[in-house]
Design an enzyme around this catalytic site. Structure first.
Site, PDB file in Angstrom:
ATOM      1  N   SER A 182       0.759  -1.084   0.092  1.00 35.31           N
ATOM      2  CA  SER A 182       0.147   0.221  -0.135  1.00 35.31           C
ATOM      3  C   SER A 182       0.646   1.224  -0.060  1.00 35.31           C
ATOM      4  O   SER A 182       0.441   2.170  -0.476  1.00 35.31           O
ATOM      5  CB  SER A 182      -0.867  -0.055   1.280  1.00 35.31           C
ATOM      6  OG  SER A 182      -0.149  -0.267   2.378  1.00 35.31           O
ATOM      7  N   HIS A 210      -5.486  -3.696  -2.333  1.00 36.63           N
ATOM      8  CA  HIS A 210      -5.297  -2.767  -3.445  1.00 36.63           C
ATOM      9  C   HIS A 210      -5.215  -3.492  -4.626  1.00 36.63           C
ATOM     10  O   HIS A 210      -5.027  -2.461  -5.817  1.00 36.63           O
ATOM     11  CB  HIS A 210      -3.933  -1.945  -3.055  1.00 36.63           C
ATOM     12  CG  HIS A 210      -3.969  -0.821  -2.229  1.00 36.63           C
ATOM     13  ND1 HIS A 210      -4.422   0.350  -2.099  1.00 36.63           N
ATOM     14  CD2 HIS A 210      -3.840  -0.933  -0.679  1.00 36.63           C
ATOM     15  CE1 HIS A 210      -4.321   1.019  -0.963  1.00 36.63           C
ATOM     16  NE2 HIS A 210      -3.948   0.267  -0.089  1.00 36.63           N
ATOM     17  N   LYS A 241     -11.848   0.013  -1.131  1.00 36.52           N
ATOM     18  CA  LYS A 241     -11.039   0.830  -2.092  1.00 36.52           C
ATOM     19  C   LYS A 241     -11.634   0.924  -3.333  1.00 36.52           C
ATOM     20  O   LYS A 241     -12.776   1.551  -3.671  1.00 36.52           O
ATOM     21  CB  LYS A 241      -9.595   0.077  -1.845  1.00 36.52           C
ATOM     22  CG  LYS A 241      -9.071   0.256  -0.383  1.00 36.52           C
ATOM     23  CD  LYS A 241      -7.718  -0.214  -0.465  1.00 36.52           C
ATOM     24  CE  LYS A 241      -7.293  -0.455   1.171  1.00 36.52           C
ATOM     25  NZ  LYS A 241      -7.504   0.764   1.989  1.00 36.52           N
TER      26      LYS A 241
HETATM   27  C1  LIG Z   1      -2.892  -3.579   2.266  1.00 32.71           C
HETATM   28  C2  LIG Z   1      -4.111  -3.239   2.841  1.00 32.71           C
HETATM   29  N1  LIG Z   1      -4.645  -4.426   3.404  1.00 32.71           N
HETATM   30  C3  LIG Z   1      -5.610  -4.082   4.218  1.00 32.71           C
HETATM   31  C4  LIG Z   1      -6.110  -2.911   4.305  1.00 32.71           C
HETATM   32  C5  LIG Z   1      -7.584  -2.565   5.232  1.00 32.71           C
HETATM   33  O1  LIG Z   1      -8.701  -2.534   4.382  1.00 32.71           O
HETATM   34  P1  LIG Z   1     -10.134  -1.890   4.900  1.00 32.71           P
HETATM   35  O2  LIG Z   1      -9.657  -0.127   4.514  1.00 32.71           O
HETATM   36  O3  LIG Z   1     -11.052  -2.332   3.997  1.00 32.71           O
HETATM   37  O4  LIG Z   1     -10.111  -2.115   6.012  1.00 32.71           O
HETATM   38  C6  LIG Z   1      -5.712  -1.901   3.805  1.00 32.71           C
HETATM   39  C7  LIG Z   1      -6.293  -0.348   3.768  1.00 32.71           C
HETATM   40  O5  LIG Z   1      -5.647   0.403   4.305  1.00 32.71           O
HETATM   41  C8  LIG Z   1      -4.427  -2.091   2.985  1.00 32.71           C
HETATM   42  O6  LIG Z   1      -3.803  -0.988   2.360  1.00 32.71           O
END
Ligand SMILES: Cc1ncc(COP(=O)(O)O)c(C=O)c1O
Length: 393
Positions: A182, A210, A241
């Protein structure tokens, strides 16, 4: 004598201010769009995860409204008691068909999906082998599980193999990576890690937060992108997202999903999505299936903007996705860059320690399908001017 037991928090905050790392929350006035108003200023928005513009897609909006009219605003319970509605089951069926797995369980967020799943599947006698840049929700899940945690250097499959090969054959092992990282926008070492998982009998897990809606045919994710069907035991995706609404899910075997129905703590102990959220997510799957040209537009914009930043001479790391970092090193400089960009009409969030390593502070840019070329060109021009002003270029 009374003293404030939380006084240390103010001391910490003061220290953040002195280091230039204190962040004021930016407030969005209106919809989440490629050009939006934050803190009374109209800016080209390079900070959202709204890759496909689905937060404001007419079909999602309409379906959410219909579901609210027909079914109300809340589910009224956790899934395992009275909070499983038809529409939740329909969403899980649609996602399972989309991901080509036996079954899917939906969680309240991607964070809950990762943390809840790792903590449910592993226990204290097990071991997890994890990329050093994996998301915080994976790290928290590992800690909650009480399994031993072995971290391998970013994307270093050879190092992961060395770790795995030294573990007792009988010990349960989970090998885990983000599909897209991310903060850097690069892809996990999926094919090599799948080879290791098969050689040593590890459970293979990928967090495709992502990659959902971004990579693979119709946005099916990195398993589709790399042709890894049948080789990843646990796939996590997010609905928050590119999908434009809220939630996370785990795709895998029927047994895995049934087990999570019984053991994943966010599933058992936190109320399920309002019907509007489930309806919007089902509509998003329709859009991915019927309008894949949105994903093509995302990638055209990605190529244009990434090439523009690189041509200007910024350090954009090794990104392979619509997430492009502009790495400046020093945390205070990253925050200053972000502030100056904002004053000039571009919103790109500054990110520093502890989210990234101390010497790798950056602003992170994310383009979306909806950005117009002139908006992206404007952003590049602002980056050029501010980058020179701050001595980064
Ligand atoms: C790599 C990754 N996994 C999981 C999440 C968590 O997702 P959510 O925003 O749906 O809780 C994020 C979000 O920031 C992320 O970047």
């Amino acid at each position: 004598m009374w003293s404030d037991p939380l006084g240390f928090l103010s001391t910490e905050l003061e220290s953040l201010k002195q280091q230039g790392l204190y962040r004021k929350l930016r407030v969005l006035e209106g919809e989440q769009k490629p050009k939006s108003t934050f803190d009374h200023r109209q800016v080209v928005n390079l900070s959202s995860n709204n890759y496909l513009g689905l937060t404001t897609h007419p079909l999602l909006r309409e379906r959410a409204l219909e579901a609210t009219r027909a079914l109300g605003v809340g589910s009224g319970s956790v899934r395992s008691i009275a909070g499983t509605m038809d529409i939740h089951m329909e969403l899980e069926r649609r996602l399972a068909a989309f991901k080509q797995t036996e079954a899917v369980v939906v969680f309240q967020s991607g964070f809950a999906a990762n943390a809840g799943t790792v903590a449910a599947v592993l226990s204290k006698d097990d071991v997890v082998i994890s990329d050093e840049l994996n998301h915080a929700s994976i790290i928290d899940g590992c800690r909650l599980s009480r399994a031993a945690i072995k971290v391998f250097p970013h994307k270093d499959a050879a190092a992961a193999r060395t770790i795995v090969s030294q573990l007792p054959a009988a010990q349960r092992k989970l090998l885990i990576t983000d599909g897209v990282f991310s903060m850097d926008g690069d892809l996990g070492a999926l094919p090599a890690l799948c080879d290791i998982a098969e050689e040593f009998g590890c459970i293979m897990m990928v967090d495709d937060a992502h990659a959902s809606g971004v990579f693979g045919r119709n946005g099916r994710g990195t398993i589709d992108h790399f042709g890894m069907y049948g080789r990843v035991d646990i796939q996590v995706g997010t609905l928050s997202k590119a999908i434009g609404a809220l939630g996370g899910y785990v795709a895998g075997s029927r047994a895995l999903i049934d087990f999570l129905y019984h053991r994943a703590r966010p599933f058992l102990f936190s109320t399920s999505h309002p019907p509007a959220v489930a309806a919007a997510c089902i509509a998003a799957v329709d859009v991915l299936e019927q309008e894949p040209q949105i994903i093509d537009r995302l990638w055209e914009n990605t190529r244009f903007f990434k090439a523009g930043l690189q041509a200007l001479g910024f350090n954009t790391g090794l990104s392979e996705s619509p997430i492009t970092p502009v790495i400046v090193g020093d945390g205070a400089l990253a925050m200053k860059l972000s502030d100056r960009l904002f004053q000039e009409g571009v919103f790109a969030q500054g990110i520093a320690f502890p989210t990234v390593a101390r010497n790798k502070a950056r602003v992170r840019t994310i383009v979306t399908a909806g950005h117009a070329r002139d908006e992206l060109q404007f952003a590049l021009d602002v980056f050029a001017n501010v980058g020179k002003e701050l001595g980064i270029l």
